[in-house]
Scaffold this motif. Structure first.
Motif, PDB file in Angstrom:
ATOM      1  N   ARG A 156      42.746  54.154  80.069  1.00 39.01           N
ATOM      2  CA  ARG A 156      42.781  54.524  78.645  1.00 39.01           C
ATOM      3  C   ARG A 156      44.115  55.213  78.386  1.00 39.01           C
ATOM      4  N   TYR A 175      43.607  58.695  80.898  1.00 43.61           N
ATOM      5  CA  TYR A 175      42.646  58.768  82.012  1.00 43.61           C
ATOM      6  C   TYR A 175      42.242  57.375  82.437  1.00 43.61           C
ATOM      7  N   THR A 201      36.234  59.071  87.403  1.00 41.83           N
ATOM      8  CA  THR A 201      37.216  59.187  86.317  1.00 41.83           C
ATOM      9  C   THR A 201      38.325  60.123  86.753  1.00 41.83           C
ATOM     10  N   LYS A 237      36.924  60.643  75.907  1.00 47.70           N
ATOM     11  CA  LYS A 237      36.445  60.465  74.528  1.00 47.70           C
ATOM     12  C   LYS A 237      35.158  61.245  74.317  1.00 47.70           C
ATOM     13  N   GLY A 238      34.264  61.143  75.284  1.00 56.31           N
ATOM     14  CA  GLY A 238      32.962  61.801  75.172  1.00 56.31           C
ATOM     15  C   GLY A 238      31.987  60.916  74.418  1.00 56.31           C
ATOM     16  N   HIS A 239      30.734  61.037  74.776  1.00 50.24           N
ATOM     17  CA  HIS A 239      29.718  60.166  74.159  1.00 50.24           C
ATOM     18  C   HIS A 239      28.320  60.750  74.298  1.00 50.24           C
ATOM     19  N   GLU A 252      22.435  62.146  83.077  1.00 45.75           N
ATOM     20  CA  GLU A 252      23.573  61.731  83.914  1.00 45.75           C
ATOM     21  C   GLU A 252      23.957  62.884  84.835  1.00 45.75           C
ATOM     22  N   TYR A 257      27.323  64.516  86.736  1.00 44.29           N
ATOM     23  CA  TYR A 257      28.772  64.570  86.927  1.00 44.29           C
ATOM     24  C   TYR A 257      29.011  65.513  88.099  1.00 44.29           C
ATOM     25  N   TRP A 259      24.784  57.344  86.325  1.00 47.21           N
ATOM     26  CA  TRP A 259      23.975  57.303  85.121  1.00 47.21           C
ATOM     27  C   TRP A 259      23.122  56.024  85.090  1.00 47.21           C
ATOM     28  N   HIS A 300      26.544  53.587  75.736  1.00 43.44           N
ATOM     29  CA  HIS A 300      27.456  54.615  75.211  1.00 43.44           C
ATOM     30  C   HIS A 300      27.435  54.597  73.696  1.00 43.44           C
ATOM     31  N   TYR A 344      29.723  56.013  71.100  1.00 44.18           N
ATOM     32  CA  TYR A 344      30.996  56.691  70.821  1.00 44.18           C
ATOM     33  C   TYR A 344      31.148  57.009  69.335  1.00 44.18           C
TER      34      TYR A 344
HETATM   35  C1  M6P Z   1      32.084  58.831  83.432  1.00 36.29           C
HETATM   36  C2  M6P Z   1      30.846  58.160  82.869  1.00 36.29           C
HETATM   37  C3  M6P Z   1      31.223  56.874  82.173  1.00 36.29           C
HETATM   38  C4  M6P Z   1      32.320  57.143  81.149  1.00 36.29           C
HETATM   39  C5  M6P Z   1      33.525  57.827  81.783  1.00 36.29           C
HETATM   40  C6  M6P Z   1      34.618  58.226  80.775  1.00 36.29           C
HETATM   41  O1  M6P Z   1      32.592  58.050  84.474  1.00 36.29           O
HETATM   42  O2  M6P Z   1      30.212  59.025  81.951  1.00 36.29           O
HETATM   43  O3  M6P Z   1      30.082  56.342  81.534  1.00 36.29           O
HETATM   44  O4  M6P Z   1      32.701  55.946  80.503  1.00 36.29           O
HETATM   45  O5  M6P Z   1      33.070  59.019  82.425  1.00 36.29           O
HETATM   46  O6  M6P Z   1      34.087  58.954  79.699  1.00 36.29           O
HETATM   47  P1  M6P Z   1      34.125  58.359  78.201  1.00 36.29           P
HETATM   48  O7  M6P Z   1      33.431  57.032  78.224  1.00 36.29           O
HETATM   49  O8  M6P Z   1      33.404  59.392  77.388  1.00 36.29           O
HETATM   50  O9  M6P Z   1      35.561  58.220  77.824  1.00 36.29           O
END
Ligand code: M6P
Ligand code: ZN
Length: 186
Positions: free
Chosen positions: A26, A51, A72, A87-89, A98, A100, A153, A159, A161
């Motif tokens: 990204r 990222y 990530t 981005k966060g979701h 999930e 982390y 997850w 997701h 968004y």
């Molecule tokens: C983690 C998980 C993925 C997510 C990624 C990046 O690996 O939560 O599902 O896609 O982080 O986070 P985001 O999609 O919010 O940018």
């Protein structure tokens, strides 16, 4: 009777390798709208990697009962005084949870429930974080080095968004006098 061993992906600290591993990068261009300081954003090259996500999706997206695994890596970048973040979701299936966990570097996990109440946790190598269903989640690199984290997850979580793109989180993580501060915005 002899049979062949199935080849599997490998986890190498904060890298995921193997033929079935997806690697998404990204760039600043794709996450730029997350940041408050648009003038600071405008002077950074838009194709700068923000990222990267390595993911292992062993079953089709949407499968009930399956699991996904991801790593990530958030680069150490500041947009003005705001730290680089995902981005966060929310999950599209809102009750899906999930895990982390921190692998490398330092960060903050920002979570928000549907009433926009936030919860934050410090993330460092080895720290484990449970994100309950119904909580949006975002990771922020608050260090000067690469920040990597793992994730696991449910394969039917999905997701969402759009909610975050529309409403954001009610806090920003900024560098103030050289240290990370969680600044509430509402
Ligand atoms: C983690 C998980 C993925 C997510 C990624 C990046 O690996 O939560 O599902 O896609 O982080 O986070 P985001 O999609 O919010 O940018
Ligand atoms: Zn998630």
């Amino acid at each position: 009777m002899e049979t062949n061993l199935t080849s599997v992906p490998t986890v190498e600290t904060d890298l995921l390798r193997g033929q079935d591993i997806r690697h998404d990068i990204r760039t600043l261009k794709s996450v730029g709208e997350l940041f408050e300081d648009r003038e600071a954003l405008a002077i950074l090259p838009p194709d700068t990697p923000a990222y990267e996500v390595f993911s292992y999706l062993p079953v089709p997206e949407g499968t009930t009962g399956g699991l996904f695994y991801g790593i990530t890596r958030i680069h150490p970048l500041l947009v003005g005084d705001e730290y680089m973040m995902t981005k966060g979701h929310f999950h599209a299936q809102t009750d899906r949870a999930e895990f982390y966990w921190g692998i490398r570097g330092e960060g903050i996990l920002l979570m928000m429930d549907t009433r926009r109440h936030i919860r934050t946790e410090r993330v460092s190598p080895g720290s484990l974080h449970y994100i309950p269903g119904g909580f949006a989640h975002r990771m922020i690199n608050t260090g000067d080095t690469l920040f990597s984290f793992g994730a696991c997850w449910p394969s039917d979580a999905g997701h969402d968004y759009e909610t975050i793109a529309r409403e954001g989180f009610p806090a920003r993580i900024k560098k103030v006098n050289g240290t990370p501060r969680i600044l509430k915005t509402e």
